[in-house]
Write a protein that holds these residues in place. Structure first.
Motif, PDB file in Angstrom:
ATOM      1  N   GLN A  34      -7.544 -17.011  -6.167  1.00 37.53           N
ATOM      2  CA  GLN A  34      -6.367 -17.489  -6.897  1.00 37.53           C
ATOM      3  C   GLN A  34      -6.670 -18.818  -7.591  1.00 37.53           C
ATOM      4  O   GLN A  34      -7.465 -19.615  -7.090  1.00 37.53           O
ATOM      5  CB  GLN A  34      -5.183 -17.653  -5.942  1.00 37.53           C
ATOM      6  CG  GLN A  34      -4.774 -16.370  -5.259  1.00 37.53           C
ATOM      7  CD  GLN A  34      -4.484 -15.259  -6.252  1.00 37.53           C
ATOM      8  OE1 GLN A  34      -3.647 -15.389  -7.128  1.00 37.53           O
ATOM      9  NE2 GLN A  34      -5.192 -14.146  -6.111  1.00 37.53           N
ATOM     10  N   PRO A  35      -6.070 -19.054  -8.759  1.00 39.46           N
ATOM     11  CA  PRO A  35      -6.337 -20.301  -9.493  1.00 39.46           C
ATOM     12  C   PRO A  35      -5.935 -21.530  -8.665  1.00 39.46           C
ATOM     13  O   PRO A  35      -4.932 -21.508  -7.955  1.00 39.46           O
ATOM     14  CB  PRO A  35      -5.469 -20.201 -10.738  1.00 39.46           C
ATOM     15  CG  PRO A  35      -4.855 -18.860 -10.741  1.00 39.46           C
ATOM     16  CD  PRO A  35      -5.110 -18.203  -9.431  1.00 39.46           C
ATOM     17  N   ARG A  36      -6.746 -22.548  -8.768  1.00 40.07           N
ATOM     18  CA  ARG A  36      -6.503 -23.805  -8.076  1.00 40.07           C
ATOM     19  C   ARG A  36      -6.529 -24.945  -9.088  1.00 40.07           C
ATOM     20  O   ARG A  36      -7.226 -24.872 -10.094  1.00 40.07           O
ATOM     21  CB  ARG A  36      -7.603 -24.089  -7.042  1.00 40.07           C
ATOM     22  CG  ARG A  36      -7.764 -23.024  -5.995  1.00 40.07           C
ATOM     23  CD  ARG A  36      -6.857 -23.321  -4.801  1.00 40.07           C
ATOM     24  NE  ARG A  36      -7.123 -22.426  -3.701  1.00 40.07           N
ATOM     25  CZ  ARG A  36      -6.354 -21.389  -3.413  1.00 40.07           C
ATOM     26  NH1 ARG A  36      -5.326 -21.095  -4.137  1.00 40.07           N
ATOM     27  NH2 ARG A  36      -6.635 -20.625  -2.387  1.00 40.07           N
ATOM     28  N   PRO A  37      -5.836 -26.025  -8.807  1.00 37.93           N
ATOM     29  CA  PRO A  37      -5.949 -27.194  -9.686  1.00 37.93           C
ATOM     30  C   PRO A  37      -7.373 -27.749  -9.615  1.00 37.93           C
ATOM     31  O   PRO A  37      -8.032 -27.656  -8.579  1.00 37.93           O
ATOM     32  CB  PRO A  37      -4.966 -28.200  -9.103  1.00 37.93           C
ATOM     33  CG  PRO A  37      -4.272 -27.541  -7.976  1.00 37.93           C
ATOM     34  CD  PRO A  37      -4.908 -26.221  -7.728  1.00 37.93           C
ATOM     35  N   HIS A  38      -7.841 -28.297 -10.720  1.00 36.12           N
ATOM     36  CA  HIS A  38      -9.188 -28.860 -10.750  1.00 36.12           C
ATOM     37  C   HIS A  38      -9.147 -30.299 -10.271  1.00 36.12           C
ATOM     38  O   HIS A  38      -8.338 -31.100 -10.730  1.00 36.12           O
ATOM     39  CB  HIS A  38      -9.768 -28.784 -12.162  1.00 36.12           C
ATOM     40  CG  HIS A  38     -10.044 -27.384 -12.582  1.00 36.12           C
ATOM     41  ND1 HIS A  38     -11.122 -26.678 -12.124  1.00 36.12           N
ATOM     42  CD2 HIS A  38      -9.358 -26.541 -13.394  1.00 36.12           C
ATOM     43  CE1 HIS A  38     -11.103 -25.468 -12.645  1.00 36.12           C
ATOM     44  NE2 HIS A  38     -10.029 -25.361 -13.423  1.00 36.12           N
ATOM     45  N   LYS A  39     -10.013 -30.602  -9.343  1.00 40.25           N
ATOM     46  CA  LYS A  39     -10.093 -31.935  -8.774  1.00 40.25           C
ATOM     47  C   LYS A  39     -11.102 -32.760  -9.578  1.00 40.25           C
ATOM     48  O   LYS A  39     -12.182 -32.271  -9.905  1.00 40.25           O
ATOM     49  CB  LYS A  39     -10.545 -31.838  -7.314  1.00 40.25           C
ATOM     50  CG  LYS A  39     -10.622 -33.141  -6.599  1.00 40.25           C
ATOM     51  CD  LYS A  39     -11.074 -32.923  -5.163  1.00 40.25           C
ATOM     52  CE  LYS A  39     -11.361 -34.238  -4.496  1.00 40.25           C
ATOM     53  NZ  LYS A  39     -11.961 -34.061  -3.183  1.00 40.25           N
ATOM     54  N   ALA A  40     -10.766 -33.988  -9.855  1.00 39.47           N
ATOM     55  CA  ALA A  40     -11.672 -34.860 -10.602  1.00 39.47           C
ATOM     56  C   ALA A  40     -12.759 -35.416  -9.678  1.00 39.47           C
ATOM     57  O   ALA A  40     -12.587 -35.489  -8.460  1.00 39.47           O
ATOM     58  CB  ALA A  40     -10.887 -36.013 -11.206  1.00 39.47           C
ATOM     59  N   ASN A  41     -13.886 -35.785 -10.264  1.00 41.16           N
ATOM     60  CA  ASN A  41     -14.996 -36.456  -9.568  1.00 41.16           C
ATOM     61  C   ASN A  41     -15.591 -35.637  -8.429  1.00 41.16           C
ATOM     62  O   ASN A  41     -15.920 -36.169  -7.369  1.00 41.16           O
ATOM     63  CB  ASN A  41     -14.552 -37.824  -9.047  1.00 41.16           C
ATOM     64  CG  ASN A  41     -14.057 -38.720 -10.149  1.00 41.16           C
ATOM     65  OD1 ASN A  41     -14.652 -38.765 -11.230  1.00 41.16           O
ATOM     66  ND2 ASN A  41     -12.966 -39.416  -9.903  1.00 41.16           N
ATOM     67  N   LEU A  42     -15.757 -34.335  -8.628  1.00 39.26           N
ATOM     68  CA  LEU A  42     -16.337 -33.486  -7.591  1.00 39.26           C
ATOM     69  C   LEU A  42     -17.770 -33.882  -7.258  1.00 39.26           C
ATOM     70  O   LEU A  42     -18.230 -33.650  -6.143  1.00 39.26           O
ATOM     71  CB  LEU A  42     -16.301 -32.016  -8.024  1.00 39.26           C
ATOM     72  CG  LEU A  42     -14.936 -31.356  -8.016  1.00 39.26           C
ATOM     73  CD1 LEU A  42     -15.031 -29.942  -8.562  1.00 39.26           C
ATOM     74  CD2 LEU A  42     -14.355 -31.347  -6.625  1.00 39.26           C
ATOM     75  N   GLU A  43     -18.473 -34.474  -8.210  1.00 37.30           N
ATOM     76  CA  GLU A  43     -19.860 -34.861  -7.963  1.00 37.30           C
ATOM     77  C   GLU A  43     -19.959 -35.938  -6.884  1.00 37.30           C
ATOM     78  O   GLU A  43     -21.000 -36.125  -6.269  1.00 37.30           O
ATOM     79  CB  GLU A  43     -20.543 -35.331  -9.252  1.00 37.30           C
ATOM     80  CG  GLU A  43     -19.976 -36.604  -9.838  1.00 37.30           C
ATOM     81  CD  GLU A  43     -18.724 -36.405 -10.681  1.00 37.30           C
ATOM     82  OE1 GLU A  43     -18.135 -37.426 -11.080  1.00 37.30           O
ATOM     83  OE2 GLU A  43     -18.321 -35.256 -10.930  1.00 37.30           O
ATOM     84  N   ASP A  55     -20.765 -22.142   0.823  1.00 36.15           N
ATOM     85  CA  ASP A  55     -19.582 -21.448   0.313  1.00 36.15           C
ATOM     86  C   ASP A  55     -18.646 -22.377  -0.449  1.00 36.15           C
ATOM     87  O   ASP A  55     -17.514 -22.013  -0.740  1.00 36.15           O
ATOM     88  CB  ASP A  55     -18.843 -20.721   1.440  1.00 36.15           C
ATOM     89  CG  ASP A  55     -18.240 -21.652   2.478  1.00 36.15           C
ATOM     90  OD1 ASP A  55     -18.750 -22.785   2.635  1.00 36.15           O
ATOM     91  OD2 ASP A  55     -17.282 -21.253   3.150  1.00 36.15           O
ATOM     92  N   ALA A  56     -19.127 -23.555  -0.814  1.00 33.78           N
ATOM     93  CA  ALA A  56     -18.335 -24.465  -1.655  1.00 33.78           C
ATOM     94  C   ALA A  56     -18.465 -23.989  -3.098  1.00 33.78           C
ATOM     95  O   ALA A  56     -19.531 -24.073  -3.696  1.00 33.78           O
ATOM     96  CB  ALA A  56     -18.835 -25.899  -1.515  1.00 33.78           C
ATOM     97  N   ALA A  57     -17.381 -23.469  -3.637  1.00 32.69           N
ATOM     98  CA  ALA A  57     -17.435 -22.805  -4.945  1.00 32.69           C
ATOM     99  C   ALA A  57     -17.125 -23.738  -6.102  1.00 32.69           C
ATOM    100  O   ALA A  57     -16.558 -23.341  -7.100  1.00 32.69           O
ATOM    101  CB  ALA A  57     -16.474 -21.623  -4.954  1.00 32.69           C
ATOM    102  N   PHE A  58     -17.469 -24.985  -5.972  1.00 33.45           N
ATOM    103  CA  PHE A  58     -17.245 -25.919  -7.066  1.00 33.45           C
ATOM    104  C   PHE A  58     -18.544 -26.653  -7.372  1.00 33.45           C
ATOM    105  O   PHE A  58     -19.331 -26.921  -6.479  1.00 33.45           O
ATOM    106  CB  PHE A  58     -16.130 -26.915  -6.721  1.00 33.45           C
ATOM    107  CG  PHE A  58     -16.272 -27.548  -5.368  1.00 33.45           C
ATOM    108  CD1 PHE A  58     -17.039 -28.688  -5.201  1.00 33.45           C
ATOM    109  CD2 PHE A  58     -15.648 -27.004  -4.266  1.00 33.45           C
ATOM    110  CE1 PHE A  58     -17.174 -29.271  -3.961  1.00 33.45           C
ATOM    111  CE2 PHE A  58     -15.777 -27.574  -3.013  1.00 33.45           C
ATOM    112  CZ  PHE A  58     -16.545 -28.718  -2.867  1.00 33.45           C
ATOM    113  N   PRO A  59     -18.800 -26.909  -8.656  1.00 34.15           N
ATOM    114  CA  PRO A  59     -20.046 -27.570  -9.039  1.00 34.15           C
ATOM    115  C   PRO A  59     -20.030 -29.043  -8.656  1.00 34.15           C
ATOM    116  O   PRO A  59     -18.980 -29.571  -8.300  1.00 34.15           O
ATOM    117  CB  PRO A  59     -20.078 -27.390 -10.552  1.00 34.15           C
ATOM    118  CG  PRO A  59     -18.680 -27.144 -10.956  1.00 34.15           C
ATOM    119  CD  PRO A  59     -17.963 -26.554  -9.772  1.00 34.15           C
TER     120      PRO A  59
END
Length: 92
Positions: A34-43, A55-59
């Motif tokens: 399901q769509p999720r809000p995008h979190k800033a500063n994931l790096e 299993d962390a599906a964010f870059p």
């Protein structure tokens, strides 16, 4: 809850006690798709990228695999690649 393993464990042990592992995986896959809000500063979440859960599906990713594979698997090749990267960094 955006990691498949976490959602799967939650579904298996807290929702319906009769769920099989496959059914818990299906429920978890639906939830994380399901769509999720995008979190800033994931790096900044994982400064040591090789310690990031597979299993962390964010870059960002360091293993060259797709976001799709990080989200749904197979996870074994990802875990092996992360282990190799960690050992390589430790030797340096």
């Amino acid at each position: 809850m955006n990691r498949l393993f976490i959602v799967m464990r939650f579904a298996k042990h807290n929702m319906v006690k009769t769920l099989s592992d496959d059914q818990a995986y299906d429920v978890a896959s639906y939830i994380v798709s399901q769509p999720r809000p995008h979190k800033a500063n994931l790096e900044k979440d994982f400064p040591a990228k090789w310690n990031k859960p597979v299993d962390a599906a964010f870059p960002p990713y360091v293993d060259g695999a797709s976001a799709e594979q990080h989200k749904y698997g197979p996870f074994s090749p990802l875990a092996e690649k992360m282990k190799e990267l960690k050992e390589k960094l430790i030797k340096q």
